[in-house]
Design a protein around this motif. Structure first.
Motif, PDB file in Angstrom:
ATOM      1  N   ASP A 159       0.835  -1.203   0.000  1.00 18.54           N
ATOM      2  CA  ASP A 159       0.000   0.000   0.000  1.00 18.54           C
ATOM      3  C   ASP A 159       0.870   1.253   0.000  1.00 18.54           C
ATOM      4  N   LEU A 160       2.003   1.181   0.691  1.00 17.60           N
ATOM      5  CA  LEU A 160       2.920   2.319   0.684  1.00 17.60           C
ATOM      6  C   LEU A 160       3.446   2.574  -0.722  1.00 17.60           C
ATOM      7  N   VAL A 161       3.780   1.502  -1.433  1.00 17.29           N
ATOM      8  CA  VAL A 161       4.264   1.638  -2.809  1.00 17.29           C
ATOM      9  C   VAL A 161       3.144   2.155  -3.709  1.00 17.29           C
ATOM     10  N   ALA A 162       1.934   1.656  -3.452  1.00 14.70           N
ATOM     11  CA  ALA A 162       0.795   2.083  -4.255  1.00 14.70           C
ATOM     12  C   ALA A 162       0.502   3.566  -4.057  1.00 14.70           C
ATOM     13  N   ASN A 163       0.755   4.092  -2.863  1.00 11.87           N
ATOM     14  CA  ASN A 163       0.510   5.511  -2.608  1.00 11.87           C
ATOM     15  C   ASN A 163       1.372   6.405  -3.492  1.00 11.87           C
ATOM     16  N   GLU A 164       2.507   5.876  -3.959  1.00 13.23           N
ATOM     17  CA  GLU A 164       3.371   6.631  -4.861  1.00 13.23           C
ATOM     18  C   GLU A 164       3.041   6.355  -6.327  1.00 13.23           C
ATOM     19  N   GLY A 165       2.032   5.502  -6.559  1.00 14.85           N
ATOM     20  CA  GLY A 165       1.639   5.206  -7.927  1.00 14.85           C
ATOM     21  C   GLY A 165       2.505   4.178  -8.614  1.00 14.85           C
ATOM     22  N   PHE A 166       3.321   3.440  -7.840  1.00 12.44           N
ATOM     23  CA  PHE A 166       4.237   2.476  -8.442  1.00 12.44           C
ATOM     24  C   PHE A 166       3.749   1.035  -8.367  1.00 12.44           C
ATOM     25  N   MET A 167       2.519   0.820  -7.878  1.00 11.77           N
ATOM     26  CA  MET A 167       1.991  -0.534  -7.724  1.00 11.77           C
ATOM     27  C   MET A 167       0.661  -0.649  -8.453  1.00 11.77           C
ATOM     28  N   GLU A 168       0.451  -1.794  -9.084  1.00 12.12           N
ATOM     29  CA  GLU A 168      -0.843  -2.008  -9.726  1.00 12.12           C
ATOM     30  C   GLU A 168      -1.942  -1.906  -8.669  1.00 12.12           C
ATOM     31  N   PRO A 169      -3.075  -1.335  -9.001  1.00 13.80           N
ATOM     32  CA  PRO A 169      -4.145  -1.213  -8.008  1.00 13.80           C
ATOM     33  C   PRO A 169      -4.760  -2.576  -7.699  1.00 13.80           C
ATOM     34  N   ALA A 170      -5.215  -2.732  -6.464  1.00 13.53           N
ATOM     35  CA  ALA A 170      -5.914  -3.956  -6.060  1.00 13.53           C
ATOM     36  C   ALA A 170      -7.409  -3.664  -6.116  1.00 13.53           C
ATOM     37  N   LEU A 171      -8.015  -3.958  -7.257  1.00 13.19           N
ATOM     38  CA  LEU A 171      -9.420  -3.636  -7.478  1.00 13.19           C
ATOM     39  C   LEU A 171     -10.247  -4.908  -7.607  1.00 13.19           C
ATOM     40  N   PRO A 172     -11.486  -4.895  -7.120  1.00 13.27           N
ATOM     41  CA  PRO A 172     -12.361  -6.066  -7.313  1.00 13.27           C
ATOM     42  C   PRO A 172     -12.742  -6.211  -8.775  1.00 13.27           C
ATOM     43  N   SER A 267       0.615  -0.726 -22.864  1.00 14.59           N
ATOM     44  CA  SER A 267       0.695   0.332 -23.847  1.00 14.59           C
ATOM     45  C   SER A 267      -0.024   1.578 -23.337  1.00 14.59           C
ATOM     46  N   GLY A 268       0.699   2.694 -23.299  1.00 14.53           N
ATOM     47  CA  GLY A 268       0.104   3.938 -22.857  1.00 14.53           C
ATOM     48  C   GLY A 268       0.077   4.112 -21.354  1.00 14.53           C
ATOM     49  N   GLU A 269       0.592   3.145 -20.583  1.00 12.08           N
ATOM     50  CA  GLU A 269       0.588   3.240 -19.130  1.00 12.08           C
ATOM     51  C   GLU A 269       2.012   3.356 -18.604  1.00 12.08           C
ATOM     52  N   ASN A 270       2.128   3.977 -17.450  1.00 13.44           N
ATOM     53  CA  ASN A 270       3.436   4.076 -16.812  1.00 13.44           C
ATOM     54  C   ASN A 270       3.862   2.720 -16.264  1.00 13.44           C
ATOM     55  N   PRO A 271       5.150   2.406 -16.291  1.00 12.72           N
ATOM     56  CA  PRO A 271       5.626   1.148 -15.688  1.00 12.72           C
ATOM     57  C   PRO A 271       5.304   1.113 -14.199  1.00 12.72           C
ATOM     58  N   ARG A 272       5.016  -0.087 -13.692  1.00  8.29           N
ATOM     59  CA  ARG A 272       4.693  -0.234 -12.274  1.00  8.29           C
ATOM     60  C   ARG A 272       4.954  -1.665 -11.842  1.00  8.29           C
ATOM     61  N   PHE A 273       5.012  -1.861 -10.544  1.00 10.68           N
ATOM     62  CA  PHE A 273       5.180  -3.204 -10.009  1.00 10.68           C
ATOM     63  C   PHE A 273       3.856  -3.964 -10.070  1.00 10.68           C
TER      64      PHE A 273
END
Length: 360
Positions: A159-172, A267-273
């Protein structure tokens, strides 16, 4: 198949059961193991049986282990069989592991993280040497324990990594459908992630460990980092229809593992974990970590990755990780196959005779 062709089979089976009971008890001069002893002193085995038996009940898991003479697979089978007799009276909302009363929490990605590293009980810091003092009965001096209190709230590292936008979101999933229930519905393909995680949570620990290991030995393309592993107690809640509000009915001990894996960018998205997830009953870090690694491998299609390795093959992983199913199929080979074998033996004799005639 059944033991129909066996003469005197019933008496032989009764004798076999009597021998099992005698062997289980052992020497009567030795004190018999109690359920409380197994539950408290063989807790890791109890945790494994609860996970693979799909039923959180330490006392029943300890009973199953005692009945199965310590055979974890047989004990899980016993627990699953008992589970089928139980009535489902409510469905609990998802556990909120952020509210976990943490006993252990570590991360391999941050040295200094909010709440700190909590080593807790773990064999990671022990010398792998036999402790012969354990062969002696009687009380021993208690081990030293730190008195530092654990923070009441510890944010999860992904969640800390996600707060910086570097993690794929955990969405239902779209529409947030109710998850399937493998204990009441047969496994089908393609399986959703909810079904896959259920299957892995009750899968055989050894099989999952081997598959997880394979993903790191050239049979997988992701380099994992242990984002966070936490173990502790989480409250279980239900919303009774007659009340209409949430009530707390107890707590369960669980281990959660979140693996941070390779960087991806569509494609068109920023790289992330990306992430892999594991959650199991009891204190079982090896199982939770293996589950998380395999979860990520099975998500290959989501990231347009080629499926080339065993751990990425959904049907192979999900069908064969179930140790109760696997055990039953292997052990059915002990049943009489007299007619089948005699038919093949007869065919082999005829083939050999034909070959001998042809060579003359």
């Amino acid at each position: 198949m059944a033991y129909v062709p066996v003469k005197g089979g019933e008496e032989a089976i009764l004798n076999s059961l009597g021998m099992v009971a005698e062997e289980r008890r052992g020497d009567p001069a030795t004190p018999e193991l109690t359920i409380a002893q197994i539950r408290q002193q063989q807790a890791r085995a109890v945790d494994r049986v609860m996970a693979e038996g799909s039923l959180y009940d330490p006392d029943l898991a300890a009973l199953a282990l005692k009945q199965a003479q310590g055979d974890a697979t047989e004990a899980a089978f016993l627990l699953r069989a008992y589970r089928t007799t139980l009535e489902q009276f409510a469905t609990a909302p998802p556990l909120d592991t952020a509210r976990m009363a943490i006993r252990r929490r570590i991360s391999a990605t941050y040295k200094d993280l909010p709440g700190g590293q909590v080593l807790g009980p773990s064999y990671d810091y022990t010398h792998r040497m036999l402790d012969f003092d354990l062969m002696q009965d009687g009380p021993r001096a208690p081990a030293a324990r730190a008195g530092t209190p654990v923070d009441a709230h510890m944010p999860r590292v992904p969640d800390l990594v996600a707060n910086e936008g570097f993690m794929e979101p955990a969405l239902p999933p779209e529409g947030d459908p109710a998850p399937g229930d493998l204990t009441r519905q047969p496994l089908g393909f393609p399986a959703g992630r909810d079904t896959r995680l259920q299957n892995l949570a009750r899968g055989d620990e050894g099989f999952l460990l081997g598959l997880a290991y394979s993903t790191q030995r050239g049979f997988g393309s992701n380099h994992p980092y242990a984002g966070e592993i936490r173990a502790g107690e989480v409250p279980v809640e239900v919303v009774p229809e007659e009340l209409g509000f949430v009530i707390d009915i107890g707590e369960v001990t669980v281990t959660e593992s979140q693996m941070i894996t390779s960087i991806k960018g569509a494609s068109g998205e920023n790289p992330r974990f990306t992430r892999g997830y594991g959650l199991v009953f009891g204190h079982s870090e090896r199982k939770a970590m293996s589950m998380a690694l395999i979860d990520r491998a099975l998500r290959a299609d989501e990231f347009a990755e080629p499926r080339k390795y065993p751990a990425q093959d959904e049907e192979f992983v999900l069908y064969h990780s179930d140790n109760v199913e696997s055990s039953g199929f292997v052990q059915h080979l002990k049943l009489p196959h007299y007619v089948d074998f005699q038919a093949e033996l007869k065919m082999l004799r005829e083939m050999r005779a034909e070959r001998q005639e042809a060579s003359q």
